[in-house]
Design a protein around this motif. Structure first.
Motif, PDB file in Angstrom:
ATOM      1  N   VAL A   1       1.312  -1.257   0.097  1.00 56.08           N
ATOM      2  CA  VAL A   1       0.182  -0.152   0.365  1.00 56.08           C
ATOM      3  C   VAL A   1       0.808   1.179   0.202  1.00 56.08           C
ATOM      4  O   VAL A   1       0.412   2.415  -0.464  1.00 56.08           O
ATOM      5  CB  VAL A   1      -0.920  -0.362   1.017  1.00 56.08           C
ATOM      6  CG1 VAL A   1      -1.702   1.459   1.287  1.00 56.08           C
ATOM      7  CG2 VAL A   1      -2.114  -0.897   0.845  1.00 56.08           C
ATOM      8  N   GLY A   2       2.248   1.386   0.789  1.00 54.72           N
ATOM      9  CA  GLY A   2       2.819   2.263   0.248  1.00 54.72           C
ATOM     10  C   GLY A   2       3.847   2.505  -0.656  1.00 54.72           C
ATOM     11  O   GLY A   2       3.421   4.107  -1.493  1.00 54.72           O
ATOM     12  N   ALA A   3       4.294   1.668  -1.607  1.00 56.81           N
ATOM     13  CA  ALA A   3       4.760   1.704  -2.566  1.00 56.81           C
ATOM     14  C   ALA A   3       3.377   1.890  -3.218  1.00 56.81           C
ATOM     15  O   ALA A   3       3.760   3.112  -4.554  1.00 56.81           O
ATOM     16  CB  ALA A   3       4.486   0.328  -3.224  1.00 56.81           C
ATOM     17  N   LEU A   4       2.077   1.900  -3.648  1.00 59.47           N
ATOM     18  CA  LEU A   4       1.264   2.063  -3.907  1.00 59.47           C
ATOM     19  C   LEU A   4       0.714   3.922  -4.347  1.00 59.47           C
ATOM     20  O   LEU A   4       0.554   4.303  -4.807  1.00 59.47           O
ATOM     21  CB  LEU A   4      -0.342   1.637  -3.859  1.00 59.47           C
ATOM     22  CG  LEU A   4      -1.738   2.181  -4.589  1.00 59.47           C
ATOM     23  CD1 LEU A   4      -1.477   2.460  -6.517  1.00 59.47           C
ATOM     24  CD2 LEU A   4      -2.436   1.084  -4.141  1.00 59.47           C
ATOM     25  N   ALA A   5       0.669   4.094  -2.717  1.00 56.54           N
ATOM     26  CA  ALA A   5       0.427   5.642  -2.702  1.00 56.54           C
ATOM     27  C   ALA A   5       1.965   6.520  -2.930  1.00 56.54           C
ATOM     28  O   ALA A   5       1.534   7.837  -3.450  1.00 56.54           O
ATOM     29  CB  ALA A   5       0.227   5.599  -1.160  1.00 56.54           C
ATOM     30  N   SER A   6       2.602   6.415  -3.319  1.00 50.38           N
ATOM     31  CA  SER A   6       3.845   6.834  -3.326  1.00 50.38           C
ATOM     32  C   SER A   6       4.172   7.242  -5.403  1.00 50.38           C
ATOM     33  O   SER A   6       3.907   7.946  -5.465  1.00 50.38           O
ATOM     34  CB  SER A   6       5.508   6.072  -2.981  1.00 50.38           C
ATOM     35  OG  SER A   6       5.121   6.184  -1.543  1.00 50.38           O
ATOM     36  N   ALA A   7       3.842   5.706  -5.457  1.00 47.73           N
ATOM     37  CA  ALA A   7       3.509   5.843  -6.967  1.00 47.73           C
ATOM     38  C   ALA A   7       2.758   7.067  -7.917  1.00 47.73           C
ATOM     39  O   ALA A   7       2.249   7.163  -8.917  1.00 47.73           O
ATOM     40  CB  ALA A   7       3.184   4.563  -7.975  1.00 47.73           C
ATOM     41  N   ALA A   8       1.441   6.363  -6.947  1.00 50.10           N
ATOM     42  CA  ALA A   8      -0.100   7.448  -6.849  1.00 50.10           C
ATOM     43  C   ALA A   8       0.004   8.674  -6.682  1.00 50.10           C
ATOM     44  O   ALA A   8      -0.862   9.825  -7.368  1.00 50.10           O
ATOM     45  CB  ALA A   8      -1.353   6.697  -7.074  1.00 50.10           C
ATOM     46  N   GLY A   9       0.877   9.176  -6.240  1.00 48.62           N
ATOM     47  CA  GLY A   9       0.444  10.777  -5.626  1.00 48.62           C
ATOM     48  C   GLY A   9      -0.505  10.171  -4.872  1.00 48.62           C
ATOM     49  O   GLY A   9      -1.528  11.387  -5.030  1.00 48.62           O
ATOM     50  N   PHE A  10      -0.327  10.372  -3.394  1.00 49.11           N
ATOM     51  CA  PHE A  10      -1.978  10.080  -2.406  1.00 49.11           C
ATOM     52  C   PHE A  10      -1.672  11.109  -1.458  1.00 49.11           C
ATOM     53  O   PHE A  10      -0.785  11.967  -1.392  1.00 49.11           O
ATOM     54  CB  PHE A  10      -2.008   8.710  -1.507  1.00 49.11           C
ATOM     55  CG  PHE A  10      -2.508   7.474  -1.869  1.00 49.11           C
ATOM     56  CD1 PHE A  10      -2.086   7.190  -3.431  1.00 49.11           C
ATOM     57  CD2 PHE A  10      -2.436   6.499  -1.227  1.00 49.11           C
ATOM     58  CE1 PHE A  10      -2.935   6.332  -3.880  1.00 49.11           C
ATOM     59  CE2 PHE A  10      -3.326   4.820  -2.152  1.00 49.11           C
ATOM     60  CZ  PHE A  10      -3.450   5.280  -3.179  1.00 49.11           C
ATOM     61  N   GLU A  11      -3.031  11.862  -1.603  1.00 51.82           N
ATOM     62  CA  GLU A  11      -2.311  13.063  -0.699  1.00 51.82           C
ATOM     63  C   GLU A  11      -2.750  12.613   0.552  1.00 51.82           C
ATOM     64  O   GLU A  11      -2.520  12.144   1.465  1.00 51.82           O
ATOM     65  CB  GLU A  11      -4.059  13.880  -0.719  1.00 51.82           C
ATOM     66  CG  GLU A  11      -4.020  14.931  -0.136  1.00 51.82           C
ATOM     67  CD  GLU A  11      -6.025  15.319  -0.078  1.00 51.82           C
ATOM     68  OE1 GLU A  11      -6.292  17.201   0.607  1.00 51.82           O
ATOM     69  OE2 GLU A  11      -6.808  14.865  -0.692  1.00 51.82           O
ATOM     70  N   LEU A  12      -1.172  13.640   1.485  1.00 52.05           N
ATOM     71  CA  LEU A  12      -0.965  13.346   2.215  1.00 52.05           C
ATOM     72  C   LEU A  12      -1.643  14.385   3.522  1.00 52.05           C
ATOM     73  O   LEU A  12      -1.844  15.130   3.079  1.00 52.05           O
ATOM     74  CB  LEU A  12       0.530  13.856   2.647  1.00 52.05           C
ATOM     75  CG  LEU A  12       1.887  12.888   1.635  1.00 52.05           C
ATOM     76  CD1 LEU A  12       2.796  14.073   1.739  1.00 52.05           C
ATOM     77  CD2 LEU A  12       1.772  11.549   2.215  1.00 52.05           C
ATOM     78  N   LEU A  13      -2.126  13.535   4.412  1.00 57.39           N
ATOM     79  CA  LEU A  13      -2.849  14.870   5.085  1.00 57.39           C
ATOM     80  C   LEU A  13      -1.854  14.881   6.750  1.00 57.39           C
ATOM     81  O   LEU A  13      -1.387  13.298   7.422  1.00 57.39           O
ATOM     82  CB  LEU A  13      -4.482  13.306   5.998  1.00 57.39           C
ATOM     83  CG  LEU A  13      -5.375  13.612   4.423  1.00 57.39           C
ATOM     84  CD1 LEU A  13      -5.774  12.250   5.124  1.00 57.39           C
ATOM     85  CD2 LEU A  13      -5.341  14.480   4.063  1.00 57.39           C
ATOM     86  N   GLU A  14      -2.361  15.306   7.725  1.00 54.14           N
ATOM     87  CA  GLU A  14      -1.509  16.016   8.481  1.00 54.14           C
ATOM     88  C   GLU A  14      -2.320  14.787   9.868  1.00 54.14           C
ATOM     89  O   GLU A  14      -3.079  14.779   9.769  1.00 54.14           O
ATOM     90  CB  GLU A  14      -1.558  17.055   8.786  1.00 54.14           C
ATOM     91  CG  GLU A  14      -0.492  18.078   7.658  1.00 54.14           C
ATOM     92  CD  GLU A  14      -0.354  19.383   8.608  1.00 54.14           C
ATOM     93  OE1 GLU A  14      -0.936  19.881   9.181  1.00 54.14           O
ATOM     94  OE2 GLU A  14       0.435  20.525   7.359  1.00 54.14           O
ATOM     95  N   ASP A  15      -1.286  14.366  10.633  1.00 49.00           N
ATOM     96  CA  ASP A  15      -1.366  14.109  12.161  1.00 49.00           C
ATOM     97  C   ASP A  15      -1.697  14.946  13.111  1.00 49.00           C
ATOM     98  O   ASP A  15      -1.797  16.465  12.651  1.00 49.00           O
ATOM     99  CB  ASP A  15      -1.013  12.843  12.433  1.00 49.00           C
ATOM    100  CG  ASP A  15       0.053  13.231  12.773  1.00 49.00           C
ATOM    101  OD1 ASP A  15       0.781  13.871  12.423  1.00 49.00           O
ATOM    102  OD2 ASP A  15       0.570  11.825  12.835  1.00 49.00           O
TER     103      ASP A  15
END
Length: 504
Positions: free
Chosen positions: A444-458
């Motif tokens: 899932v992390g590799a998918l998030a990096s390749a697809a450019g998932f939106e980063l949300l602040e915690d």
């Protein structure tokens, strides 16, 4: 005379008088019976049809399939205008309009990616087949009359054999299999027709134009009228499989809780525990949808070069985890079948023990990963969930190492010791499941990096998609816990990894 009169009297003695409406009543009874049979059969058929209709309506895909049928009908109606309207009929070559209708029937698929895939392959196969057939016909026409059929027939044999062989090449089979089939059909049709038709170029041009018209109408209807995207279906399938896998882990752990705090028996089986079967059987659907999604244009949150192939890697990681869940589910049946051996529950499980806590944390990690893929966002919540799972696994490993000392404090009862040790394979399987869930998180992390998932602040102000490393969560660590022999003198049992047949 007297003899005749006597015979007549004797004959009247054997006569039986019947009512005049007797045959009519028998016919009416037969008709009533036949009518009653028809009514009963009609009522039975109606009940079956209504039941099937209710099941279809309750199905989530019912409305989508109904819309798909209306879209196919709309596309066929638009193509039929070229046949009904005389100007359009004469403009596209008259009877060749039938090729446009056939194109709509053969190309129109449920998703946009499927329609583009088939339409592109049909267009390229038709153009290449017709163009090559025209070239071979020109070469054959320059030879003598004797060699012309030999050249035409030989070209059909060679090119058809080469094209059919190319379908076994993995790249061609996955992307251009339908196009190769159309190429063989078009080339054979045009090449054979060229031997008897004078104006072969006009025939090939009409076929290409009509197929292009059908393809354009299909794409227009697919894109403009309630489009269904393969990429969206692939993402939905991935997230639903994660949820099903999380439910399976929780249900399998809960099934071991034979008795709750009040002492009432829980059901031995939970329907949620079989959700892993859905994950194991979804490989073909994932591969097909990922292959079709690559043909789709950019839409919504999916960019032009969206990494659809990484969804299949996430699915492969989930299947590796589902194999262990299958083994875990297999151990639930014998454990739940013996509720009288409850002391083994209080050794490691109990109410809120480390075994139950590990199952809950594993399910939470999968649900956080599912939420990240569904919303295409990345936050620190997934990393926190993995850290909690890491802590639960460490506690469970500590209890596993302390199990021999606990067994020594129990009364010398071999059956009680064996019942307690029966829980050890489940604990080891949960440790292995946690390790494989880490593989799902990495995918899932590799998918998030390749697809450019939106980063949300915690809450801490961090917006990085980071997963803390899971140290000491390897298969060897779980399987090499130094445990002495049990009170019965037997070594501890080992479970096996279902995917590699290696000890867990």
């Amino acid at each position: 005379m007297d003899h005749i009169t006597k015979e007549a009297q004797n004959a009247r003695e054997w006569q039986v008088s019947m009512p005049e409406d007797a045959p009519v009543s028998a016919e009416r009874k037969a008709l009533r019976a036949a009518w009653a049979w028809l009514v009963s059969r009609a009522a039975m058929l109606r009940s079956k049809v209504s039941g099937s209709a209710e099941k279809m309506i309750r199905n989530a895909d019912y409305y989508g399939k109904a819309v798909y049928g209306m879209k196919v009908a709309l596309a066929l109606t638009l193509v039929s205008l070229f046949y009904y309207a005389r100007p359009l009929y004469d403009g596209v070559g008259g009877r060749n309009v039938v090729w446009a209708i056939m194109t709509v029937v053969l190309v129109f698929e449920y998703t946009v990616g499927g329609s583009i895939y088939k339409g592109f392959n049909r267009s390229v196969g038709t153009i290449s087949g017709a163009g090559l057939a025209l070239a071979v016909h020109w070469v054959a026409s320059k030879s003598c009359k004797t060699l012309e059929p030999v050249v035409a027939g030989g070209s059909v044999f060679l090119l058809a054999a080469a094209a059919a062989f190319s379908r076994f090449i993995p790249l061609v089979k996955s992307l251009y299999d339908y196009g190769v089939t159309v190429f063989i059909i078009t080339y054979s049709f045009v090449a054979v027709s060229g031997y008897r038709v004078e104006d072969l170029a006009a025939l090939a041009l009409q076929r290409i134009s009509t197929i292009s018209i059908g393809f354009a109408i299909c794409i227009a209807v697919c894109l403009l009228v309630f489009p269904v995207w393969s990429g969206h279906d692939l993402r939905l399938l991935t997230t639903s499989n994660m949820e099903a896998l999380a439910d399976s882990i929780e249900a399998c752990v809960d099934s071991y809780l034979v008795e709750d705090e009040a002492g009432t028996k829980r059901p031995a089986r939970d329907s949620r525990s079989e959700g892993y079967r859905r994950v194991l059987g979804s490989k073909a659907s994932e591969d097909a949808q990922a292959s079709l999604a690559r043909w789709e244009p950019a839409h919504g949150e999916f960019t032009f070069r969206h990494p659809y192939h990484l969804y299949t890697k996430v699915g492969a990681a989930m299947r590796r985890c589902a194999y262990c869940v299958e083994a875990l589910d297999g151990r639930v049946v014998p454990a739940a079948a013996a509720p009288d051996q409850a002391p083994r529950v209080h050794l490691l499980l109990g109410a809120g023990g480390p075994l139950a806590e590990t199952g809950v944390r594993c399910a939470r990690v999968l649900r956080e990963a599912s939420r990240s893929v569904a919303t295409m966002t990345a936050s620190g919540a997934l990393g926190v969930a993995v850290a909690d799972m890491d802590a639960a696994v460490r506690t469970l490993q500590t209890d596993i190492r302390a199990l021999p000392s606990k067994l020594l404090l129990l009364p010398e009862d071999p059956s009680l010791v064996e019942a307690s040790m029966a829980l050890l394979p489940m604990a080891l399987l949960l440790v292995e499941i946690a390790t494989r869930i880490k593989g799902v998180v990495d995918s899932v992390g590799a998918l998030a990096s390749a697809a450019g998932f939106e980063l949300l602040e915690d809450g801490d102000g961090h917006d990085k998609f980071e997963v803390p490393p899971l140290e000491n969560l390897h298969c060897s660590d779980a399987s090499t816990v130094n445990l002495p022999r049990t009170a019965t003198g037997q070594p501890l049992s080992r479970v096996r990894n279902p995917s590699s047949d290696q000890p867990v």
